[in-house]
Motif scaffolding. Structure first.
Motif, PDB file in Angstrom:
ATOM      1  N   HIS A  96      10.100  -5.350   4.921  1.00 54.93           N
ATOM      2  CA  HIS A  96      11.039  -4.423   4.285  1.00 54.93           C
ATOM      3  C   HIS A  96      11.443  -3.341   5.282  1.00 54.93           C
ATOM      4  CE1 HIS A  96       7.214  -2.365   3.697  1.00 54.93           C
ATOM      5  NE2 HIS A  96       7.810  -1.282   3.225  1.00 54.93           N
ATOM      6  N   HIS A  98      10.995  -0.069   5.751  1.00 54.55           N
ATOM      7  CA  HIS A  98      10.320   1.208   6.020  1.00 54.55           C
ATOM      8  C   HIS A  98       9.813   1.276   7.471  1.00 54.55           C
ATOM      9  CE1 HIS A  98       9.714   2.187   1.490  1.00 54.55           C
ATOM     10  NE2 HIS A  98      10.874   2.608   1.963  1.00 54.55           N
ATOM     11  N   HIS A 101       6.784  -0.177   9.300  1.00 57.77           N
ATOM     12  CA  HIS A 101       6.647  -1.632   9.320  1.00 57.77           C
ATOM     13  C   HIS A 101       7.539  -2.339  10.332  1.00 57.77           C
ATOM     14  CE1 HIS A 101       4.157  -1.829   5.613  1.00 57.77           C
ATOM     15  NE2 HIS A 101       4.758  -0.671   5.390  1.00 57.77           N
ATOM     16  N   HIS A 174       9.371  -1.847  -4.730  1.00 56.53           N
ATOM     17  CA  HIS A 174       8.959  -0.835  -3.740  1.00 56.53           C
ATOM     18  C   HIS A 174      10.205  -0.390  -2.973  1.00 56.53           C
ATOM     19  CE1 HIS A 174       6.833   1.280  -0.607  1.00 56.53           C
ATOM     20  NE2 HIS A 174       7.332   0.476   0.299  1.00 56.53           N
ATOM     21  N   ASP A 193       4.476  -3.981   0.997  1.00 59.43           N
ATOM     22  CA  ASP A 193       4.156  -2.727   0.302  1.00 59.43           C
ATOM     23  C   ASP A 193       4.249  -2.813  -1.219  1.00 59.43           C
ATOM     24  OD1 ASP A 193       3.531  -1.517   2.629  1.00 59.43           O
ATOM     25  OD2 ASP A 193       5.062   0.042   2.547  1.00 59.43           O
TER      26      ASP A 193
HETATM   27 ZN   LIG Z   1       7.111   0.639   2.436  1.00 60.90          ZN
END
Ligand SMILES: [Zn+2]
Length: 307
Positions: A96, A98, A101, A174, A193
């Protein structure tokens, strides 16, 4: 003598320039490992290493799941993996968008980097902004980190990477796109996540209802080990149940608070069940979640109950 001085000086400079993440892979099965990220917020001291990453060794190559928070993290990840296998890391998957990551992506710019279309867009559009924010907080360890967008779009139910097949499950909650990977050879489930194991959930882009619905689907999968995005790997279904309970508590606090005309501080001062308060980073994340989500719930629930 002079030469020795310069050699010592340059060695010192070399070490001064790299932050030591002290990465140690944790074995999950014969061919699968993960790196445990600290249960903390981004800081200079942790170099931004706050999320888990994982890798799978296949016949001819290595598949990497998420790349961490900086180029330096990713370079040290490569070195740590080299100690386990001499096979090349060929495939990288971003679960994802973020920054904890995917900001290691530019250590893998010659590789195939897979992500969903949504995640690819978010990284392309906001990657530089994430780096700018993190340079201020994390500082030295961010050196050399540049935005590198995923270059292959994931949209099939399975991917075949050098003959090694992984199930790709498309969830949300998320963020608007959370990729979960299921390895049927080991029955290991990489949840990204969608799961924070015993660590308070981060909700800056969350849709609580969708997140709960994704977790209920995850619970039906018979996995041997669950590898969360944050917190320790687990062999039980407890982390899923606990995360559902956490999200239900968060949502009920918001809905009841708004319906009773409470403000953010009044909601935050309400009692919290012990099993939820015990999550690491609870104070910070719960406050952040209530502050971020309050306006949305106020808009949705205030008018219904007060007019
Ligand atoms: Zn995240």
């Amino acid at each position: 003598m002079k030469n020795l001085f310069f050699i010592v000086l340059s060695i010192n400079l070399l070490f001064a320039n790299s932050f030591d993440y002290k990465l140690k892979p944790i074995k999950l099965s014969d061919n699968s490992y993960y790196f445990y990220g600290k249960e903390e917020y981004f800081s200079e001291k942790n170099g931004g290493n706050i999320a888990n990453t994982a890798f799978i060794i296949t016949k001819n190559s290595v598949i990497l799941i998420d790349t961490g928070s900086s180029k330096e993290y990713a370079e040290q990840l490569k070195e740590a993996i080299k100690k386990i296998t001499n096979k090349p890391i060929k495939y990288v998957i971003n679960t994802h968008h973020h920054p904890d990551h995917f900001l290691g992506n530019n250590a893998f710019k010659d590789n195939k980097i897979y992500a969903s279309k949504f995640t690819q867009n978010e990284i392309s559009q906001n990657g530089d902004l994430y780096i700018m924010n993190l340079v201020n907080i994390v500082q030295k360890a961010m050196q050399g980190t540049k935005m590198e967008a995923p270059n292959v779009i994931l949209n099939t139910k399975t991917i075949d990477l050098d003959g090694y097949k992984l199930d790709v499950l498309y969830f949300d909650g998320h963020t608007s796109s959370d990729i979960v990977l299921f390895d049927r050879k080991t029955n290991i489930l990489y949840t990204s996540d969608l799961i924070f194991n015993k660590r308070a959930l981060a909700t800056p882009h969350a849709n609580i209802k969708k997140w709960i619905s994704s977790l209920k689907k995850l619970k039906k999968i018979n996995y041997s080990i669950l590898v969360p995005g944050h917190g320790k790997a687990s062999k039980s279904k407890e982390p899923i149940k606990e995360n559902i309970a956490y999200l239900e508590f968060l949502e009920n606090s918001l809905i009841n608070g708004v319906k009773n005309g409470l403000d953010i501080f009044e909601i935050l001062s309400k009692p919290v069940p012990n099993n939820i308060k015990e999550f690491s980073m609870f104070e910070e994340e719960y406050e952040r979640s209530i502050i971020n989500l309050y306006p949305k719930y106020e808009q949705k629930y205030y008018s219904i109950s007060n007019h």
